[in-house]
Write a protein that holds these residues in place. Structure first.
Motif, PDB file in Angstrom:
ATOM      1  N   GLN A  91       4.830   7.963  -1.075  1.00  0.00           N
ATOM      2  CA  GLN A  91       4.693   6.518  -1.248  1.00  0.00           C
ATOM      3  C   GLN A  91       5.604   5.761  -0.290  1.00  0.00           C
ATOM      4  O   GLN A  91       5.201   4.781   0.321  1.00  0.00           O
ATOM      5  CB  GLN A  91       4.997   6.109  -2.684  1.00  0.00           C
ATOM      6  CG  GLN A  91       4.771   4.631  -2.950  1.00  0.00           C
ATOM      7  CD  GLN A  91       3.321   4.240  -2.802  1.00  0.00           C
ATOM      8  OE1 GLN A  91       2.451   4.852  -3.392  1.00  0.00           O
ATOM      9  NE2 GLN A  91       3.040   3.203  -2.016  1.00  0.00           N
ATOM     10  N   GLY A 129       0.861   5.538  -5.358  1.00  0.00           N
ATOM     11  CA  GLY A 129      -0.480   4.983  -5.423  1.00  0.00           C
ATOM     12  C   GLY A 129      -1.491   6.081  -5.150  1.00  0.00           C
ATOM     13  O   GLY A 129      -1.148   7.182  -4.705  1.00  0.00           O
ATOM     14  N   GLN A 133      -4.727   3.303  -1.707  1.00  0.00           N
ATOM     15  CA  GLN A 133      -3.620   2.527  -2.285  1.00  0.00           C
ATOM     16  C   GLN A 133      -4.089   1.144  -2.688  1.00  0.00           C
ATOM     17  O   GLN A 133      -5.166   0.996  -3.242  1.00  0.00           O
ATOM     18  CB  GLN A 133      -2.420   2.507  -1.339  1.00  0.00           C
ATOM     19  CG  GLN A 133      -1.922   3.880  -1.000  1.00  0.00           C
ATOM     20  CD  GLN A 133      -0.665   4.275  -1.734  1.00  0.00           C
ATOM     21  OE1 GLN A 133       0.038   3.449  -2.296  1.00  0.00           O
ATOM     22  NE2 GLN A 133      -0.372   5.548  -1.714  1.00  0.00           N
TER      23      GLN A 133
END
Length: 172
Positions: A91, A129, A133
């Motif tokens: 991330q 995510g 995303q």
């Protein structure tokens, strides 16, 4: 299974899970525009023309391969804490290299608020995510079955929906 995409090639390989990995999938119940995100990221291909495009190439190539190799090893060893760390690292790298390529769609305030939620931290090893995303979905690795239940209660109290899944060998 592990699915690898490279251009038009798709490979599917078995992936052993060495111990329980408590996965929480979250519908953030926010909005995102997948088509716009993918269109903006796709501008970096086939040949990067800007530093931002070079960053997207690095993210989806070299960085992704390194993180995936670490995550696959952790999954095979049943090391949920390392899997969570890999998610958090992925991330961080996505934010660093992809957000500049699609700033209007990847700021993802709902996602980032949940990833940084202090109430969740004691219950999860990490999260990220999902897919392209944006504020669509997230995933977390919980520290235990009990921690998974606690994390889900916290997330659902925020109006989001969860699905829990424990990967790994069946208990004897």
């Amino acid at each position: 299974i592990l699915m690898k995409f490279d251009g038009n090639n798709l490979a599917v390989d078995p992936l052993e899970v060495g111990g329980p990995i408590h996965l929480i999938l979250v519908d953030l119940r926010a909005s995102k525009n997948t088509s716009a995100i993918l269109s903006e990221l796709q501008q970096a291909f086939p040949t990067p023309t800007t530093d931002i495009h070079k960053g997207v190439h690095k993210l989806l190539g070299e960085i992704n391969h390194l993180i995936m190799a670490k995550a696959m090893k952790a999954i095979a060893e049943g090391d949920a804490e390392r899997v969570g760390s890999c998610m958090t690292e992925a991330q961080h790298q996505f934010d660093k290299y992809a957000i500049p390529a699609s700033p209007d769609h990847l700021q993802s305030p709902t996602l980032h608020q949940l990833l940084e939620c202090p109430e969740l931290k004691p219950h999860v090893w990490g999260g990220k995510g999902v897919g392209s995303q944006g504020d669509g979905s997230a995933q977390f690795i919980a520290k235990s079955t009990a921690a998974m239940a606690e994390a889900i209660a916290i997330i659902e109290a925020k109006g989001m929906a969860c699905l829990s899944l424990t990967l790994g060998p069946s208990p004897a």
